[in-house]
Scaffold this active site. Structure first.
Site, short mmCIF file in Angstrom:
data_model
loop_
_atom_site.label_atom_id
_atom_site.label_comp_id
_atom_site.label_asym_id
_atom_site.label_seq_id
_atom_site.Cartn_x
_atom_site.Cartn_y
_atom_site.Cartn_z
N THR A 89 8.57 -17.47 54.74
CA THR A 89 8.82 -16.17 55.36
C THR A 89 8.15 -15.01 54.61
O THR A 89 7.49 -14.17 55.22
CB THR A 89 10.33 -15.91 55.45
OG1 THR A 89 10.91 -16.89 56.30
CG2 THR A 89 10.63 -14.53 56.02
N ASP A 172 15.89 -8.81 54.47
CA ASP A 172 15.27 -7.73 53.72
C ASP A 172 13.76 -7.90 53.65
O ASP A 172 13.00 -6.97 53.88
CB ASP A 172 15.87 -7.61 52.31
CG ASP A 172 15.99 -8.93 51.58
OD1 ASP A 172 14.99 -9.65 51.45
OD2 ASP A 172 17.12 -9.27 51.15
N ARG A 173 13.29 -9.12 53.32
CA ARG A 173 11.85 -9.33 53.18
C ARG A 173 11.12 -9.18 54.51
O ARG A 173 9.93 -8.85 54.54
CB ARG A 173 11.56 -10.69 52.56
CG ARG A 173 12.11 -11.90 53.28
CD ARG A 173 11.86 -13.17 52.47
NE ARG A 173 12.37 -14.39 53.09
CZ ARG A 173 13.59 -14.87 52.92
NH1 ARG A 173 14.43 -14.22 52.13
NH2 ARG A 173 13.96 -16.00 53.52
N ASP A 362 5.98 -16.01 61.40
CA ASP A 362 5.66 -16.12 59.97
C ASP A 362 5.42 -17.56 59.53
O ASP A 362 4.94 -17.81 58.43
CB ASP A 362 6.77 -15.48 59.12
CG ASP A 362 8.14 -16.08 59.40
OD1 ASP A 362 8.28 -16.83 60.39
OD2 ASP A 362 9.07 -15.80 58.63
N HIS A 363 5.76 -18.52 60.40
CA HIS A 363 5.54 -19.94 60.16
C HIS A 363 6.16 -20.70 61.32
O HIS A 363 6.84 -20.11 62.16
CB HIS A 363 6.19 -20.41 58.84
CG HIS A 363 7.63 -20.06 58.71
ND1 HIS A 363 8.63 -20.70 59.40
CD2 HIS A 363 8.27 -19.10 57.97
CE1 HIS A 363 9.80 -20.17 59.11
NE2 HIS A 363 9.62 -19.18 58.24
#
Length: 555
Positions: A89, A172-173, A362-363
């Site tokens: 992520t 958060d990320r 993201d993946h």
């Protein structure tokens, strides 16, 4: 009108409009002149753990206003891939927005062993800042470990900080890294007993009044309802049986089957954190993103703003229930409605044809290995304890010590370089010796040393993906590749991280102002998104970007 007089008036009008940075269209017969044809708002949507085949497998259940609107009215890159390892992520969000791989932007995992300070660090963690909106440490976040700029940063620089950037995500990320270093704000969801949106003192010292009001309304509580399938579960023929041995489920419920009484399950599953692992976590994100568009006046003038939205609940549901679950299918059917809701709001608040959207992931994720085994596809689970025991025995036998290994994480081995120097051993010799040892272990497919990554240039294959993910200062001494569909994970649910197609092949859709309609099977990479948006806006590419713009998508 006299042609010379018309031309003179046109020059004056365009010069005036340019000075005021507004959009004007002048029409005279067949002549159309556009000045400042940029979108008022760029909306980046990252769907966490979205495989490309979720677009096609669930297509018959989608409405016309969500994913299919983006596809039919926009541009669909059908062969889009991540071009590095690991597919996690943190690196994923950083790569989408910087146009770089971990080799350059430095976010080599969600968390990693930092060999310079001898401890594990989190990609967005920052002890130098304070939480805002919570008394917990959940707000101590910033993008300081991301070494390069994002296209949102470049837009802020280009507009003299007048163009706004807002990041929104459950994680958060997922909010911090896309929003970049110069963002006006990044907000993420604090669950447990709070159920609030929070931020960091990196951005502000106090929450804006509209965020305080949003939190005060406790609108998230309405999602503590019964999660059942949107349509008759018998029509969900694109996924496996609801009752099976390949899913995790929730504490307090005997089987991982619909329906789920979320109010009853809340206390046993970390309070409001429970919502993150349901389809309703995405609804919370849409609610907040729509509020941000309104309250921050995004897209209300001719200076381009950026809204970075990351839907994270798809990842939580995938990890818990697996790629082939009814829960994943229902989550995407409901996410389709959330995308439609967001697009409709953008039509109203910003205006049709005045904004640009891209959607990607993201993946991806691997099918549950135990399920793959049940249908005779090679897959399985890594025995890390056995491998650790074998490596320990080798080190003792060969070097008389186990102190040569400092850390093993993220499929990398970090060596104790201080100890190696003390023993007057050669670093590259030890790297190669360990590689020759571990390549004999069960399910280890390939292994490469940091020395090889630093001295050899690869142009294709899994080796190129490893090299693109290798950051010389932050990565380990030995990088390990395991057999396809062999994972270090529990026996239920899905995970990700490899360089194989199930993890690298993700959607890439462009839609809106400046975007052509069409599709392509040509291979594209995730690092081409940021340069494409930069080219569309006429701004500098992010400073570490390695991808090239996708020319065919731009009108």
């Amino acid at each position: 009108m006299n042609k010379f007089l018309y031309a003179f008036i046109l020059v004056l009008v365009c010069a005036s409009c340019s000075a005021q940075n507004v959009t004007t269209t002048v029409v005279e017969k067949d002549v159309v002149v556009h000045n400042n044809d940029k979108p008022k708002l760029v909306v980046g949507i990252v769907v966490d753990q979205m495989r490309y085949d979720y677009l096609t497998r669930f297509e018959s259940k989608y409405g016309k206003g969500g994913f299919l609107r983006l596809i039919n009215e926009g541009f669909n890159f059908k062969n889009n891939h991540f071009n590095y390892i690991p597919t996690y992520t943190g690196p994923g969000h950083a790569s989408v927005y910087t146009g770089a791989t971990p080799k350059n932007h430095g976010v080599i995992a969600n968390s990693w062993y930092d060999k310079t300070i001898d401890k594990r660090v989190y990609c967005a963690g920052d002890d130098s800042v304070q939480s805002v909106g919570t008394t917990s440490s959940a707000g101590q976040m910033s993008p300081h470990r991301m070494k390069t700029t994002s296209f949102a940063d470049e837009n802020r620089l280009f507009t003299q900080m007048k163009g706004k950037t807002i990041g929104v995500s459950i994680k958060d990320r997922g909010a911090v890294l896309p929003a970049g270093h110069t963002a006006n704000a990044a907000y993420w969801f604090q669950g447990k007993e709070e159920g609030n949106w929070i931020t960091s003192s990196f951005y502000m010292n106090d929450l804006p009044e509209w965020v305080k009001e949003f939190n005060k309304e406790k609108s998230v509580a309405k999602y503590l309802t019964t999660w059942d399938t949107m349509y008759d579960i018998d029509t969900y023929t694109e996924s496996g049986s609801d009752l099976n041995a390949f899913e995790g489920g929730f504490k307090g419920k005997e089987t991982a089957t619909f329906p789920y009484d979320l109010a009853a399950l809340k206390e046993s599953n970390n309070g409001y954190d429970l919502l993150k692992s349901t389809a309703y976590g995405n609804s919370i994100v849409t609610d907040f993103a729509i509020a941000a568009i309104k309250e921050e006046q995004l897209g209300k003038d001719a200076i381009t703003d950026v809204l970075a939205v990351s839907y994270s609940s798809t990842d939580y549901v995938g990890h818990n229930f697996g790629v082939n679950s009814k829960e994943v299918q229902d989550t995407y059917i409901r996410l389709d409605k959330e995308i439609e809701r967001l697009l409709n709001e953008l039509d109203i608040k910003v205006g049709k044809g005045q904004y640009t959207v891209f959607l990607t992931a993201d993946h991806g994720a691997v099918d549950v290995p135990s399920y793959l085994n049940s249908v005779n596809i090679p897959a399985g689970y890594l025995d890390n304890d056995k491998a650790k025991e074998q490596l320990t025995m080798f080190l003792v036998k060969t070097y008389g010590t186990t102190d040569l290994v400092k850390n093993v994480s993220n499929n990398q081995i970090f060596l104790n370089r201080t100890k190696i120097t003390e023993l007057k051993l050669d670093l590259s010799d030890i790297q190669e010796a360990i590689i020759n040892e571990i390549i004999t272990y069960d399910n280890v497919d390939k292994a490469y040393s940091a020395t090889t990554m630093s001295t050899t240039s690869f142009s294709y294959g899994i080796e190129l993906l490893l090299q693109n993910g290798f950051n010389q200062k932050r990565s380990g001494d030995i990088l390990i590749i395991y057999d396809p569909a062999y994972i270090s994970y529990g026996r239920t649910g899905s995970t990700h991280g490899s360089g194989l197609n199930y993890d690298t092949h993700v959607p890439l859709l462009f839609f809106g102002k400046g975007i052509n309609q069409g599709s392509s099977f040509e291979k594209t990479t995730i690092t081409q998104i940021a340069p494409t948006i930069s080219a569309l806006l006429g701004i500098s590419f992010p400073n570490g970007a390695t991808g090239q713009p996708l020319i065919e998508v731009m009108d």
